[in-house]
Design an enzyme around this catalytic site. Structure first.
Site, short mmCIF file in Angstrom:
data_model
loop_
_atom_site.label_atom_id
_atom_site.label_comp_id
_atom_site.label_asym_id
_atom_site.label_seq_id
_atom_site.Cartn_x
_atom_site.Cartn_y
_atom_site.Cartn_z
N ARG A 110 -2.15 3.71 -14.62
CA ARG A 110 -1.13 2.69 -15.26
C ARG A 110 -0.35 3.58 -16.38
O ARG A 110 0.03 3.14 -17.56
CB ARG A 110 -2.23 1.71 -16.07
CG ARG A 110 -3.17 1.09 -15.26
CD ARG A 110 -2.94 -0.34 -15.35
NE ARG A 110 -3.97 -0.92 -14.50
CZ ARG A 110 -5.14 -1.04 -14.79
NH1 ARG A 110 -5.68 -1.19 -16.01
NH2 ARG A 110 -6.10 -1.70 -13.81
N ARG A 125 1.57 -0.96 -20.34
CA ARG A 125 1.91 -1.61 -21.44
C ARG A 125 1.99 -0.76 -22.75
O ARG A 125 2.51 -1.15 -23.60
CB ARG A 125 0.84 -2.82 -21.75
CG ARG A 125 1.30 -4.00 -20.76
CD ARG A 125 0.20 -5.03 -20.84
NE ARG A 125 -1.22 -4.40 -20.30
CZ ARG A 125 -2.13 -5.12 -19.99
NH1 ARG A 125 -2.27 -6.25 -20.45
NH2 ARG A 125 -3.19 -4.45 -19.66
N ARG A 151 8.50 -6.30 -19.02
CA ARG A 151 7.67 -7.44 -19.04
C ARG A 151 7.83 -8.66 -19.71
O ARG A 151 7.39 -9.73 -19.17
CB ARG A 151 6.29 -6.91 -19.14
CG ARG A 151 5.69 -6.06 -18.25
CD ARG A 151 4.91 -6.86 -17.02
NE ARG A 151 3.53 -7.12 -17.44
CZ ARG A 151 3.21 -8.42 -17.39
NH1 ARG A 151 4.27 -9.48 -17.35
NH2 ARG A 151 2.00 -8.66 -17.74
N ASP A 196 0.56 -2.66 -7.45
CA ASP A 196 -0.77 -3.01 -7.60
C ASP A 196 -1.53 -2.79 -6.46
O ASP A 196 -1.07 -3.39 -5.25
CB ASP A 196 -0.92 -4.54 -8.45
CG ASP A 196 -2.11 -4.44 -9.08
OD1 ASP A 196 -2.37 -4.13 -10.42
OD2 ASP A 196 -3.12 -5.04 -8.53
N TYR A 212 -12.61 -7.82 -5.09
CA TYR A 212 -11.81 -8.73 -5.74
C TYR A 212 -11.54 -10.25 -4.73
O TYR A 212 -11.81 -11.38 -4.95
CB TYR A 212 -10.40 -8.49 -6.00
CG TYR A 212 -10.27 -7.51 -7.07
CD1 TYR A 212 -10.57 -8.12 -8.36
CD2 TYR A 212 -9.92 -6.26 -7.15
CE1 TYR A 212 -10.32 -7.36 -9.54
CE2 TYR A 212 -9.77 -5.51 -8.07
CZ TYR A 212 -10.10 -6.16 -9.39
OH TYR A 212 -10.08 -5.22 -10.51
#
Ligand code: CP3
Length: 327
Positions: A2, A6, A15, A51, A128
């Site tokens: 990442r 962020r 974003r 992702d 997931y």
């Protein structure tokens, strides 16, 4: 890890207008976000901004990525019927945007640093798909694995075929390394890893063998699994901070390269702490060829950009006498 996430104000600004999946589906924007960390931080490689769940949509699964939580699946897989309804990925028609973004990112990077492609490993994706959301105990996954092995193996086969095709398409589009993210595999015993996971990760690495592109095998909490993961394959192993890097390398063997090990949470501390933890990693690898300095997992959004940039400089300075690209 990442690195385009962020903690970068420039990313946060993008974003505000676009969600993460929309960024991935817009090749210009995706290429721009991919190259941000190279421009801002001076890191030695770029990783495609995507992702692990992105190609899963192409297999017919609907999901969203919720802020602060992670991927949420609308209809989790629970039986043979739902597993067999998954389609095998056809990268050129299912994810053309990411292949186009690879070409654009390569142009922007101008051969200054390599571009890494990646995918989720079958186990982490299956977790997931079955749990429907991030989990701590992996109860639904293990229940299906133990109670309905036929469905488990069919699902893992479909995921490994799809991810092998996805990585091969990324290589064809221009990525210079590939990384398999098996982030949650550390929840398994070595025996279960051997029986339920190893053959499928191995299948992906084998399919990539002839490309000659270096293959990175990453997981967290894998101190109990390193020997098994090595059998599954990979030219480089990504480890977290729960095991000293020199001990992990000794167990993996020096015929493979190693990366990772700095606890990303270190970046929330003082720069003094960041430097001493990083210096300890460098002392343990002692300049051995095949070490790539990296975090052990994803960057926390709270990390300060200044600390991260200073860490990059620190590692570059500390290794400047080594061979080019050694850091
Ligand atoms: O590392 C990079 O900079 C490349 C891009 C990348 C992302 N996800 C972007 C992202 C990569 C390599 C991933 C892989 C990924 N995604 C993994 C495997 C690696 C790992 O971290 O273990 C996993 C498990 C996922 C699933 C996922 N996506 C989670 C758990 C989250 C976090 C949710 C949250 O908000 O905390 C995401 C969202 C995500 N993927 C972000 C980024 C930069 C967070 C930022 C955002 O929502 O804009």
């Amino acid at each position: 890890m990442r690195q385009a996430g962020r903690f970068l104000p420039e990313y946060r600004k993008i974003r505000e207008k676009h969600d993460i999946i929309s960024i991935c589906k817009n090749p210009e924007l995706c290429a721009k976000v991919t190259t941000l960390p190279v421009e801002i931080l001076g890191v030695d490689a770029a990783i495609m901004f995507a992702d692990i769940m992105l190609p899963i949509e192409g297999m017919g699964v609907r999901f969203k990525i919720e802020d602060g939580i992670g991927p949420i699946i609308k209809q989790p897989i629970s039986d043979t019927r739902s597993a067999s309804s998954l389609e095998t990925l056809d990268p050129e028609s299912d994810v053309p945007f990411i292949l186009e973004a690879i070409g654009l990112a390569k142009k922007m990077l101008d051969a200054k640093v390599p571009l890494i492609g990646f995918c989720g490993a079958p186990f982490t994706l299956a977790s997931y798909l079955i749990e429907g959301r991030p989990t701590r105990d992996f109860i639904k996954v293990k229940t299906l694995m133990y109670r309905d092995p036929k469905t488990w193996h069919a699902l893992m086969e479909k995921l490994s075929d799809s991810m092998a095709a996805y990585l091969l398409a990324q290589v064809k589009a221009g990525v210079e390394l590939v990384q398999l993210f098996d982030s949650w595999v550390g929840c398994l015993s070595p025996q279960d890893y051997h029986n339920y996971v190893l053959p499928y990760s191995q299948r992906i690495f084998k399919r990539l063998e002839d490309t000659g592109v270096p293959r990175i095998h990453f997981g967290t909490g894998t101190a109990n699994l390193l020997e098994e993961m090595k059998i599954a394959g990979g030219d480089v192993f990504g480890i977290d901070w729960r095991i000293p890097i020199d001990i992990a390398w000794e167990r993996l063997g020096y015929d493979v390269a190693i990366q990772g090990n700095l606890d990303p949470a270190t970046l929330l501390g003082t720069m003094e702490l960041v430097k001493s933890a990083s210096a300890d990693i460098l002392r343990r690898v002692a300049g051995r060829e095949g070490h790539i300095f990296n975090l052990g997992h994803g960057m926390p959004p709270e990390a300060s950009t200044e600390n991260v940039a200073e860490l990059v400089n620190f590692v570059h300075d500390a290794t400047s006498n080594s061979a080019p690209n050694a850091a």
